[in-house]
Every structure is written in structure tokens, then in C-alpha cells.
Design a protein around this motif. Structure first.
Motif, short mmCIF file in Angstrom:
data_model
loop_
_atom_site.label_atom_id
_atom_site.label_comp_id
_atom_site.label_asym_id
_atom_site.label_seq_id
_atom_site.Cartn_x
_atom_site.Cartn_y
_atom_site.Cartn_z
N LYS A 131 0.82 -1.22 0.00
CA LYS A 131 0.00 0.00 0.00
C LYS A 131 0.85 1.26 0.00
O LYS A 131 0.50 2.26 -0.64
CB LYS A 131 -0.92 0.00 1.23
CG LYS A 131 -1.86 1.18 1.29
CD LYS A 131 -2.78 1.07 2.51
CE LYS A 131 -3.74 2.25 2.58
NZ LYS A 131 -4.63 2.16 3.78
N PHE A 132 1.98 1.22 0.69
CA PHE A 132 2.75 2.44 0.89
C PHE A 132 4.08 2.48 0.14
O PHE A 132 4.54 3.56 -0.22
CB PHE A 132 3.02 2.65 2.38
CG PHE A 132 1.78 2.94 3.18
CD1 PHE A 132 1.21 4.20 3.15
CD2 PHE A 132 1.17 1.95 3.93
CE1 PHE A 132 0.06 4.48 3.87
CE2 PHE A 132 0.03 2.21 4.65
CZ PHE A 132 -0.54 3.48 4.62
N SER A 190 2.15 4.32 -6.64
CA SER A 190 0.80 4.89 -6.50
C SER A 190 0.65 5.69 -5.21
O SER A 190 -0.22 6.55 -5.10
CB SER A 190 -0.24 3.77 -6.53
OG SER A 190 -0.02 2.84 -5.48
N HIS A 191 1.54 5.42 -4.23
CA HIS A 191 1.51 6.19 -2.99
C HIS A 191 2.51 7.34 -3.01
O HIS A 191 2.15 8.49 -2.75
CB HIS A 191 1.81 5.30 -1.78
CG HIS A 191 1.96 6.07 -0.50
ND1 HIS A 191 0.89 6.65 0.13
CD2 HIS A 191 3.06 6.38 0.25
CE1 HIS A 191 1.31 7.28 1.22
NE2 HIS A 191 2.62 7.13 1.31
N TYR A 192 3.77 7.04 -3.35
CA TYR A 192 4.77 8.11 -3.23
C TYR A 192 4.87 8.98 -4.47
O TYR A 192 5.56 10.02 -4.44
CB TYR A 192 6.14 7.57 -2.81
CG TYR A 192 6.68 6.38 -3.55
CD1 TYR A 192 7.07 6.47 -4.88
CD2 TYR A 192 6.86 5.16 -2.90
CE1 TYR A 192 7.62 5.39 -5.55
CE2 TYR A 192 7.40 4.07 -3.54
CZ TYR A 192 7.77 4.18 -4.88
OH TYR A 192 8.31 3.09 -5.53
#
Length: 752
Positions: A350-351, A355-357
């Protein structure tokens, strides 16, 4: 009208480092409180109870191996060929026209540099301080003083450099290496050695500083080991069965671990005379809150805060993360490199994904710390990360001038660009962080006071933020704010109570002493001492019988605290302010004068002293003090304002007008300046300028009652009776409960 509450005009300048699961804490941390007083002694622990690292090594081989050579191990060393990293091979380094010559003689290390009188002298290097990224050097001075050179060795680039390359630090400045800012005894020793006793003598202005072990040894964190060794010996080496009271052991709650580390990793005031491993953090130290010059108004690091004050703002801290989850407590190094450190707790899928950073994988922008822990360089080459672990907020940067990680990396872009791109990637910033309430209050925005009150009352926010909100109410202090603050004296947080006492302690009104007296029995020494200061105007014979015993004990704690910090400007100022509460004006003046002997450039102290001279009827000294401040800090608007008020009292109104106009140049948003200037213009019958001035203020604050009152008064004095009545009528409509405005309006209505 003078309000019932009278305020002392003073400032207290504070002096100054488990698992990730949602585990219920049993530890009574800095955020929790208790009303049962425990009077912890500040008794010194004998050097004989400390056994040294070699005794620990016998059983704790791996821990010793990790610690050996660490920053803690090398925190302070005797200067020798094995400890000195700098080049003393007849080297010269020049900064701000001061040349330091580093050389060796008879196997010892020396420097020839500018001394306390501006002349050059040879000084022997006695100790080294630290190893990486820099190493400092300490020399011996008279009266037990040890001073740290402000020329240090860059151990990464292998060169000499100045800690203050951009400042012209003259020999008389507090920042000069021979003065208070670079004094080892009070600025450094407590955290670089084990079992330090500063031993400052106020009568001789001298030190007899001692320590048990020269560096940050095993026992600096775990406490004296003699009893532990004795028990383990009797138990045939089965140390896990030992019942000795060692500190920082396995299984300790996360918040307690943080508090134990905070003793040194915190910007703080020392409360007790000696740290002796008894009690809790607030029995020995009080942290600097989020305030001007130390933090940005949203809580990000500005000056050095040494981690703790930032970390307890974070969501991580409140979810059971402690120092040892990220750092090896013995080597002090981080446990993992890169994002693996954060992925101990955060789901990688997830992190740890683009797509997150929102940056390319394996780039600098993909690293968690670069977005959530941006940092600053301190001491010129020491990069330290902000441990408040927050989401970047370019919208706050635009509103309050705070930094954000986006533009710290993309240095060619501005905050507007950062906000636009943030919205494209993540949507609108979520305004659920405490900074959305703290920043408006600390920067004096129109709704600032309400924001601070909202933050202070909401226990969902970090205690550090709530206490800082209370501390930020000092400029807003009035009867209504006081009544709100009194409720915080029963808060569950000791830090919140202590912050409330700091603000309420400015009140010179005995009507409130009944609220402060119960806190003489508080469990935390920091709270008790602040309560004692708050009731400073109470004569000892007036103390109710039920508090007399506690009063005597806290009085001893308070006096010890005052003496402990008497070598700091802030300590002298606090003592002066206590004398003011006692009505001893001449003694207060003396303490402020002593504060300026420590730091002649401290214009907070000089401003207070100038006002005390004025109070004492010594107008000549008061005026001299204001002129000195203006000479030293010509861009500091508050001084022009205070000087103008003094001149006005002396009926030198035209001179006062000139000074307050200068204050407006530097503080154009300070509404009170327009009020006072308008009033001064009416005093010299210049009603045209009075109206112009007041109307400029009303453009900034259209409903300000004081400005509207002065405008109506100016109209009346200029015989513009209809304008006066219309303005007064508006006043009454805006403030229907203000009897003074109503009376004024009725007088105008009756005027013919």
C-alpha cells in the motif's frame, strides 16, 4: 478602563532531546497526571555506584560491541592522539577576520585564537566532543569553566569550519566561544557524560562540575550498576533474575522509553538540581513547547529541538512507536536503510509503491523520509530530520510561511506550484491536523484565539500541541481567556497543566491563588514549581493550613530550580519576575541587570528592565535602555512602541509620535499601534492625522472597538458631532454589553 486583572510586564524566557501495535500504555507518561504529590529528592548519586562499561561487557557482550565506537561512546573524550580527528599540524583557519592556529606542542594539542577580551592567546585542548559529522574541542578557563571552540572539524570533508560563518560574533557577544552560548558546564555537560553535577556557585559565579564517567556510558541510560553487579554475582550470573532497579530494560512501555531518551534528546529547562534516575521526566525537565524561534507555527523544526518535542507531536508516538523501533539503542544507528525501516509497520503493497509516493521507484522522492521527515542542517554540517512525521502541507506554507517537503526538494518551484500538484496527486489537503488550529493562533490571525482554545480543549490532539496552544494564548490574555485557562488546571495532562500555569502565572491578582494552591500537591515537580511561582504574591503566613507543609517543600524545590538556572539569562529573569510578584522592585531590577551581564545582547531582558526602570521612576535609565535596544536591533518594532509609550508619559508627545510611526513601519498589522498613535494625535490636537491613522487601522480590523471609540472621540473633539454619534452608535450595536460604550453614546446624544 483598567480591567480588574492586573498583569505583570514580563517574559519568562525558557532555557533552554515496544512495538508499533496499538498497545495500551500503563506508564504515566508526560501526557498523564496524578494529584498525589511525590517529593522526589535531588540527592546526588555517588560516583562509587557507577561501575563502568568494562563491568557491563562481561555479561552483555553484543550490547557492548554495538555501543563501542558509537556516538554515545565518543560523546566526550580526553584529547589524545587516538581521540583527536582534527588536523593540528600547524594549520590556520580564518572566519570573520578571526584566525585560529591549530598546532601541537610537547604531545599536547593547542589553538591560538581570539580570547574573551579580543586579544589572541594560546589554549590547550583538554577534551574532544563528538566524532561525526563534526568534532568540537574544549579548553579550560578560570573559575571551573570549560569552553567549546566555535571552530570545529568537519570529519566528513576533513577540514576546519566555523559554526557561525554568517555572523560577525565579536568577543563581547554571548555567542562568542568564550561566553555563555559555548559553555560546556551548562550547555553541554549534562548530556555528554554520565551522572553530571553542574555545581554552579551563584555567589562566586564559578563551577565545580563533576561526572562519574566521561562519556554516555551504559549507566547513563540504565542507571548505576553496582547493585546490579552485586546481585548477579550472588545469582551466579543469572542477571535476568536480578531485582535491581535498572532503567530502560526490556519490556518497558513505549512512552516511557521515549521519556527516558528525552532526557538528552530534548530542548528543555532543567527543573531539578541533579538528575538521579528517580521520578519521571517532568520531575527533572520541562520541554520547550511549540513557540517562536524554536519551531515554525505549524510545529515543524526551526531551531534545534533535539527530536523529542517533534516526535511527541506525531501519530507514530501515539500509536506505540518508540525510539528503539527505528534505532538500535546501543549503536544509535537506524535499524534498516531505506523504506524498509518504515515498512516494519506500514503495509508495503500500500505504501512502498509509486501509486503512494508518486515518484519514480528508487528515486529520492520515493523515500518515505524525504516526504515525511524533511530536515535541516544545524551547526553548519549536521543534518537532522524532523521527527513529527507529517504529511506535506503546501497550503499552510502559503498561509503561514512554513516549509514543506515538496519545495525543499524542488527548490526551483514555489509553494503555489506545490499545492497545485499536491491537489492533482492527492486531492484537497485534509484539514484535520493540529497545525490547522495552532498556526492561526501563533501568527495572530483574526480567529487565532478561538483556534487555540479549540485545539487546547480537544483531547484527540497531541498533548504537545494542546500545551503549545495554551502557551500561545499569552498575547490574548484577558478575563475571558483566564477563565478558560483555569479549567485546564484540572486537565489529565501534566504538560497542559504546567503550560496553563506558565500563562496564568503572569497574573498579579490574589483572587486566583485558590486555583493554584492545590497544585502544590501535584505529582510532578514541574507542575508544583510553576504553581509556586504563580502564587508568588502570596505571603507565606497567608498560606492555608492544609497547604503549609506542601508550600514549604515546594519552596525548597523552587529555590533549587532558581539556583540551578542562575547561570542562564532565563534563570535570572525568572528570579526577577518572582521578586516582582513579591513587590521587591529593586531586587527584580538587580536580577535583570545580572541577566544582561550574562548576555548583553538579550533585548527581551533589556526591554523588561527598561520598563522596570520606568516603574521605579528612573526615566533616564529607561530611555537609555530603549535607545540601546534600538541601536542593537533597529528592525524590532516592539521597542519603538514601548519607547513611544514612555515618551508619551513624559509628555514628549511629538517624539512619541515619531517613535510609534517607526513601530508601524515594522509592525503594520499591529492594531494597537494605530490606536495609540491616534490617541497621541488627539493629545496634540491634530485631529486630521488622528482620523487618517485610526481609519488605516479600521481597514485592517473594521470592527475593532478601541479604534471605533477613538474615531468617535476624535470626531467629537473636532466638533463633528454627527459623525461622532454615528460611530458611537455602531460601537453600541457591535458591543451591546459594553457599558462604557453605552455611556459614551448617551453623552454624545445629549450633546448640543
Amino acid at each position: 478602563m483598567k480591567h480588574k486583572i492586573q498583569y505583570l510586564f514580563f517574559f519568562v524566557f525558557l532555557l533552554f532531546l515496544a512495538s508499533c501495535s496499538h498497545k495500551k500504555e500503563q506508564y504515566n507518561a508526560v501526557g498523564k497526571t496524578d494529584t498525589t504529590a511525590i517529593f522526589i529528592s535531588s540527592k546526588v548519586i555517588s560516583d562509587s555506584l557507577f561501575v563502568g562499561d568494562q563491568a557491563c561487557k562481561k555479561c552483555h557482550k553484543q550490547e557492548y560491541k554495538n555501543w563501542k565506537g558509537s556516538f554515545h561512546d565518543k560523546a566526550m573524550q580526553i584529547a589524545s592522539d587516538s581521540s583527536v580527528l582534527g588536523n593540528f599540524d600547524n594549520q590556520r583557519f580564518t572566519s570573520q577576520k578571526v584566525t585560529s592556529h591549530f598546532y601541537k606542542k610537547d604531545g599536547n594539542y593547542y589553538v591560538n585564537t581570539q580570547g574573551p577580551d579580543g586579544e589572541y592567546y594560546d589554549y590547550k585542548i583538554e577534551y574532544t566532543f563528538g566524532v561525526k559529522p563534526l568534532q568540537q574541542y574544549i579548553v579550560k578557563f578560570p573559575n571551573g569553566r570549560y569552553q567549546c571552540l566555535n571552530t570545529a572539524w568537519d570529519s566528513q570533508k576533513n577540514k576546519w569550519f566555523s559554526l557561525y560563518p554568517d555572523f560577525k560574533v565579536v568577543h563581547s557577544d554571548w555567542l562568542h566561544w568564550t561566553k555563555g552560548a559555548m559553555n560546556w558546564n551548562n550547555m553541554c555537560a549534562d548530556c555528554h557524560s554520565t551522572n553530571v553535577r553542574k555545581n554552579y556557585n551563584t555567589s562566586t559565579d564559578s563551577y565545580h562540575t563533576q561526572y562519574s564517567l566521561i562519556n554516555v556510558s551504559c549507566e547513563a541510560c540504565h542507571g548505576p550498576g553496582k547493585e546490579h553487579i552485586s546481585q548477579v554475582t550472588k545469582l551466579a550470573g543469572q542477571y535476568k533474575k536480578s531485582t535491581s532497579n535498572l532503567k530502560m530494560t526490556t519490556g518497558m512501555p513505549s512512552k516511557k522509553i521515549v521519556d527516558e531518551c528525552a532526557r538528552c534528546h530534548m530542548r528543555r529547562e532543567q527543573i531539578s538540581t541533579n538528575y538521579n534516575y528517580k521520578g519521571t521526566l517532568l520531575d527533572h525537565y520541562y520541554p520547550n513547547l511549540i513557540m517562536q524561534n524554536t519551531y515554525y507555527p505549524d510545529g515543524q523544526i526551526l531551531d534545534e529541538d533535539y527530536v523529542y518535542g517533534s516526535f511527541i507531536q506525531s501519530k507514530m508516538y501515539h500509536n506505540g512507536v518508540s525510539c528503539v523501533n527505528c534505532h538500535n539503542p546501543h549503536s544509535t544507528s537506524i535499524k534498516f536503510e531505506g523504506n524498509k525501516l518504515c515498512m516494519q509497520c506500514h503495509e508495503p503493497a500500500k505504501f512502498n509503491v509509486p501509486s503512494h509516493y508518486k515518484h519514480l521507484s528508487n528515486s529520492e522522492g520515493a523515500k518515505c523520509v524525504n516526504c515525511h521527515m524533511p530536515g535541516k542542517f544545524y551547526m553548519k554540517n549536521d543534518f537532522r530530520r524532523d521527527h513529527s512525521l507529517r504529511i506535506p502541507r503546501p497550503d499552510l506554507s502559503i498561509a503561514y510561511g512554513t516549509p514543506n517537503a515538496c519545495t525543499q526538494c524542488h527548490t526551483d518551484k514555489d509553494n503555489k506550484w506545490a499545492l497545485e500538484n499536491y491537489k492533482k496527486m492527492f486531492g484537497e489537503p485534509k484539514k484535520n491536523h493540529f497545525s490547522d488550529l495552532l498556526a492561526p493562533g501563533l501568527t495572530g490571525k483574526p480567529n487565532g484565539l478561538n483556534s487555540l482554545l479549540t485545539l487546547a480543549k480537544d483531547t484527540a490532539y497531541p498533548v504537545m500541541a494542546r500545551a503549545s496552544a495554551i502557551n500561545g494564548m499569552k498575547p490574548y490574555l484577558n478575563a475571558q481567556v483566564v477563565n478558560q485557562l483555569l479549567s485546564f488546571l484540572k486537565d489529565d495532562s501534566s504538560l497542559v497543566k504546567a503550560a496553563s500555569l506558565d500563562v496564568l502565572g503572569q497574573i498579579d491578582n490574589k483572587d486566583y491563588f485558590s486555583y493554584f494552591l492545590p497544585l502544590l500537591k501535584d505529582k510532578k515537580r514541574a507542575v508544583r514549581i510553576k504553581a509556586f511561582f504563580a502564587i508568588g504574591g502570596l505571603d507565606e503566613l497567608q498560606v492555608p493550613k492544609e497547604y503549609q507543609e506542601a508550600y514549604k517543600k515546594v519552596k525548597a524545590e523552587f529555590n533549587a530550580n532558581i539556583n540551578q538556572n542562575a547561570d542562564f539569562v532565563g534563570g535570572r529573569m525568572k528570579k526577577a519576575d518572582y521578586y516582582l510578584k513579591k513587590g521587591k522592585l529593586s531586587l527584580a531590577i538587580s536580577e535583570y541587570e545580572k541577566a544582561l551581564k550574562i548576555d548583553n545582547l538579550n533585548n527581551i531582558a533589556r526591554t523588561n528592565l527598561a520598563n522596570l526602570y520606568y516603574r521605579n521612576g528612573d526615566m533616564v535609565k529607561a530611555e537609555e535602555a530603549f535607545k540601546t535596544i534600538i541601536k542593537q536591533e533597529p528592525a524590532y518594532g516592539e521597542t519603538y512602541y514601548s519607547y513611544a509609550l514612555l515618551l508619551s508619559e513624559l509628555n514628549r508627545t511629538n517624539e512619541a509620535i515619531a517613535q510609534i510611526k517607526k513601530a508601524i513601519q515594522y509592525m503594520p498589522d499591529n492594531i494597537r499601534l494605530y490606536y495609540n498613535l491616534g490617541l497621541m494625535y488627539t493629545k496634540v490636537n491634530n485631529y486630521a492625522q488622528a482620523k487618517i491613522t485610526v481609519k488605516k487601522g479600521l481597514e485592517k480590523s473594521p470592527q475593532n472597538g478601541d479604534l471605533l471609540y477613538i474615531l468617535a472621540y476624535t470626531y467629537f473633539k473636532n466638533k463633528e458631532y454627527e459623525n461622532a454619534k454615528k460611530t458611537a452608535e455602531k460601537l453600541v450595536q457591535l458591543y451591546p454589553n459594553n457599558q462604557s460604550y453605552i455611556n459614551f453614546y448617551n453623552q454624545l446624544k445629549g450633546n448640543r
